[in-house]
Design a protein around this motif. Structure first.
Motif, PDB file in Angstrom:
ATOM      1  N   LYS A 153       0.853  -1.185   0.000  1.00 22.43           N
ATOM      2  CA  LYS A 153       0.000   0.000   0.000  1.00 22.43           C
ATOM      3  C   LYS A 153       0.887   1.232   0.000  1.00 22.43           C
ATOM      4  O   LYS A 153       1.969   1.236   0.587  1.00 22.43           O
ATOM      5  N   GLY A 154       0.427   2.285  -0.639  1.00 23.63           N
ATOM      6  CA  GLY A 154       1.205   3.518  -0.711  1.00 23.63           C
ATOM      7  C   GLY A 154       1.883   3.652  -2.057  1.00 23.63           C
ATOM      8  O   GLY A 154       2.304   2.660  -2.662  1.00 23.63           O
ATOM      9  N   ASP A 155       1.999   4.895  -2.526  1.00 21.71           N
ATOM     10  CA  ASP A 155       2.537   5.138  -3.868  1.00 21.71           C
ATOM     11  C   ASP A 155       4.008   5.517  -3.874  1.00 21.71           C
ATOM     12  O   ASP A 155       4.785   5.029  -4.687  1.00 21.71           O
ATOM     13  N   SER A 156       4.392   6.388  -2.985  1.00 29.70           N
ATOM     14  CA  SER A 156       5.781   6.863  -3.019  1.00 29.70           C
ATOM     15  C   SER A 156       6.268   7.164  -1.614  1.00 29.70           C
ATOM     16  O   SER A 156       5.491   7.554  -0.737  1.00 29.70           O
ATOM     17  N   MET A 157       7.569   6.991  -1.414  1.00 27.58           N
ATOM     18  CA  MET A 157       8.184   7.234  -0.115  1.00 27.58           C
ATOM     19  C   MET A 157       8.345   8.735   0.110  1.00 27.58           C
ATOM     20  O   MET A 157       8.808   9.460  -0.759  1.00 27.58           O
ATOM     21  N   SER A 189      15.045   2.376  -3.089  1.00 27.63           N
ATOM     22  CA  SER A 189      15.616   1.068  -3.390  1.00 27.63           C
ATOM     23  C   SER A 189      16.038   0.287  -2.139  1.00 27.63           C
ATOM     24  O   SER A 189      16.525  -0.840  -2.250  1.00 27.63           O
ATOM     25  N   ALA A 190      15.860   0.875  -0.959  1.00 26.39           N
ATOM     26  CA  ALA A 190      16.261   0.202   0.277  1.00 26.39           C
ATOM     27  C   ALA A 190      15.474  -1.098   0.455  1.00 26.39           C
ATOM     28  O   ALA A 190      14.299  -1.199   0.073  1.00 26.39           O
ATOM     29  N   TRP A 191      16.095  -2.113   1.052  1.00 25.96           N
ATOM     30  CA  TRP A 191      15.482  -3.428   1.185  1.00 25.96           C
ATOM     31  C   TRP A 191      14.180  -3.390   1.979  1.00 25.96           C
ATOM     32  O   TRP A 191      13.318  -4.257   1.823  1.00 25.96           O
ATOM     33  N   LEU A 236       6.739   1.585   3.629  1.00 27.64           N
ATOM     34  CA  LEU A 236       5.673   2.350   2.990  1.00 27.64           C
ATOM     35  C   LEU A 236       4.308   1.745   3.343  1.00 27.64           C
ATOM     36  O   LEU A 236       3.346   2.472   3.620  1.00 27.64           O
ATOM     37  N   THR A 237       4.234   0.413   3.348  1.00 28.97           N
ATOM     38  CA  THR A 237       2.979  -0.260   3.704  1.00 28.97           C
ATOM     39  C   THR A 237       2.610  -0.006   5.160  1.00 28.97           C
ATOM     40  O   THR A 237       1.453   0.322   5.480  1.00 28.97           O
ATOM     41  N   ALA A 238       3.574  -0.154   6.063  1.00 24.73           N
ATOM     42  CA  ALA A 238       3.310   0.060   7.488  1.00 24.73           C
ATOM     43  C   ALA A 238       2.862   1.484   7.762  1.00 24.73           C
ATOM     44  O   ALA A 238       1.950   1.724   8.563  1.00 24.73           O
TER      45      ALA A 238
END
Length: 605
Positions: free
Chosen positions: A476-480, A488-490, A496-498
């Protein structure tokens, strides 16, 4: 729920039943000047139509009672003729589920805490049987023991039975009555009815559940081993409107486990369920392939919409590819994965696939046979060929097999796996068993060198990953939006979902500090938010054991800390402290997540 026992062991187990009944009471027993309980007017009734081999029938036991707080009822049946697949008892109480052999059913039930005693006619049991062999079959109500709140007992022998003559399955090709649906006698349908009732796993309140009748549902066999389910809308609406207090309606579909099921449901049926349930209704599809409980309030429907629910095993080619993915993780795929999908067809003919739900953890089951729950798990297979863990509760069935119950905020392809995983640095560690349990379900991972590093402090990024894995949250979520997190972080997708689900927050200035450590009180707050997201409601008790450092709590964490302590998710250390501001270790975080999943009934203890 269901209880089966061996009658020969009954006398030796009386103290155990009394102990279990007492242990399930929420409030301690107090002295009451109750009248002696009574029971009379026993009945044992069942279907008026004669069942066929391969079909099923239900027997209901009722009695007129007074001062009822708890009871134990024993029934006998011939296991050569019929097989028990489901047993329910009075609503709004505790039903104990002992182990045992076939031929005897012992149901032990009690009210909760200081609930008002029951007087009047009570449904003591509702027993559903699969038919195995033709001829006369008899169910006998052998004995009944009832008790009031002071555990004054009365034992009686109802002396009633229910008999039915079982017919052989018709070979005429006409539609037969099997399991509450119209079943055409076609290859792939009705020949191998489920020995279990998967819906029993997720129907938490039978009093609020209704199964559609044979006149309401019909099946058609199509090419490719597909069973298409259609509803008689007029009859379905009539049955919905004629019920009181029902919120879940069940469609039973007897099929082979290799069949695919497609159920078409007009919008007016779902809207009628919603209207009848006050806006919180469910439609459950139950079969030997799998079961699915549709949360209707998550669907955007118009008057002419049609919803299609599909439960379908994947092809052999797909199963082979998925087995390879699982083998790369060191586990083994158990059987063919099953795809659960929901689509909505609007008035314009546009179909919309419901991949994810906004706020509901939809329940579904997979038959798990005799898999070992301690070494088994479920996973979901993404469209891109990757897999993800899903929390799974293995529920034991009357015949000793298991159903895998999966809750998730979305639809996908799910499969069962077997195997285990450990880490070299857990030997002698207090968390070893819990960590291995979580790792065996792929909910946690170690480092590239095969270590878990249990005593290392856990970072905010690591916990975001653990939390989203534990709940199997959809992306969920579109952009950081955090300046200190690279896309690109693991951990970026999990973070973003949390954040999008409101489980974790950043700091002023648009930063997240992913490598900062998480304190114990911060974890408590995030777990409290996670419980709220699942719909779990809990009020912390007014009084509980006070720990020595409770005065160190921050105002923003107090409510969450109290709840986690009350639920047993957070406990004090050997010095009777919780050290709220201290950084939590990786082991502590994993164990608290495990306790939360158990509390939610998302996994076994």
């Amino acid at each position: 729920m269901i209880a089966i026992n061996n009658l020969k062991c009954w006398k030796s187990r009386i103290p155990l039943y009394i102990f279990l009944l007492l242990c399930m009471l929420i409030a301690p027993l107090q002295a009451h000047a109750n009248s002696v309980p009574t029971a009379s007017a026993y009945t044992l009734s069942g279907n008026t139509s004669l069942p066929e081999v391969g079909g099923s029938f239900t027997v209901t036991a009722t009695a007129q009672v007074s001062e009822l707080f708890a009871f134990e009822a024993i029934f006998r049946y011939d296991p050569q003729k019929v097989k028990l697949i489901r047993a329910d008892s009075a609503a709004n109480g505790n039903l104990i589920k002992p182990d045992g052999g076939e031929g005897t059913i012992i149901l032990a039930w009690s009210k909760e805490g200081n609930e008002q005693l029951t007087n009047g006619t009570v449904r003591m049991a509702e027993l559903t049987f699969n038919v195995l062999k033709e001829g006369e079959s008899e169910v006998i109500w052998q004995s009944l023991r009832i008790a009031n709140r002071s555990l004054q007992e009365v034992a009686v022998s109802p002396g009633v039975s229910f008999r039915t003559n079982i017919r052989t399955e018709s070979s005429s090709g006409n539609v037969g009555d099997i399991g509450g649906v119209n079943v055409p006698n076609t290859d792939g349908i009705g020949k191998e009815p489920a020995l279990l009732a998967p819906d029993a796993v997720i129907i938490t309140d039978p009093a609020q559940t209704s199964q559609f009748s044979a006149q309401a549902v019909s099946l058609t066999a199509e090419s490719g081993n597909l069973v298409r389910v259609a509803l008689n809308v007029e009859q379905v609406l009539k049955e919905i409107h004629s019920t009181n207090g029902k919120s879940t309606f069940v469609i039973m579909v007897p099929t082979q486990e290799s069949a695919s099921i497609s159920v078409d449901v007009p919008s007016e049926v779902l809207q009628a369920i919603q209207s009848k349930s006050g806006g919180s209704g469910f439609l459950a599809i139950s079969s030997s392939v799998g079961m699915y409980k549709l949360p209707i309030d998550q669907l955007k429907l118009d008057a002419s919409s049609k919803v299609t629910i599909t439960i379908a095993p994947v092809s052999e080619e797909q199963a082979h590819a998925m087995g390879t993915i699982i083998a790369d993780e060191g586990f083994t795929l158990a059987g063919a994965p099953v795809d659960f999908s929901v689509s909505i067809l609007d008035a314009s003919g546009q179909a919309t696939e419901m991949h994810d739900y906004e706020s509901a953890f939809a329940a579904r089951t997979l038959p798990a046979g005799h898999m070992d729950p301690d070494k088994s798990a479920a996973v979901l297979f993404r469209a891109d060929g990757t897999l993800a863990p899903v929390p799974t509760l293995f529920v034991k069935q009357p015949d000793g097999s298991y159903m895998a119950l999966i809750h998730r905020m979305g639809n996908s392809t799910y499969g069962l796996i077997t195997g285990s995983r450990t880490f070299a640095d857990l030997i002698g560690h207090w968390s070893k068993g819990d960590i291995e349990t979580m790792a065996g379900r792929l909910l946690i991972n170690g480092d590239t060198e095969g270590r878990f590093r249990p005593d290392d402090a856990i970072t905010r990024a690591e916990f975001a990953k653990l939390l989203t894995n534990a709940l199997a949250l959809p992306d969920k979520g579109d952009s950081m939006t955090f300046r200190d997190v690279e896309p690109s972080a693991w951990y970026s997708r999990s973070l973003l979902t949390a954040v999008s689900f409101g489980l974790i927050k950043g700091y002023d200035g648009g930063v997240f500090h992913p490598d900062s450590f998480v304190s114990r009180e911060e974890i408590a707050v995030m777990l409290d938010r996670a419980l709220h997201l699942t719909g779990y409601h809990y009020d912390a008790p007014a009084n509980f054991a006070q720990l020595l450092d409770m005065d160190q709590l921050n105002d923003w964490s107090k409510d969450a800390i109290y709840k986690m302590l009350g639920l047993g998710i957070l406990i004090g250390d050997q010095g009777n402290n919780i050290q709220p501001s201290q950084s939590a270790t990786r082991a502590e975080a994993a164990v608290m997540l495990k306790r939360m999943l158990i509390k939610l009934s998302f996994m076994n203890e």
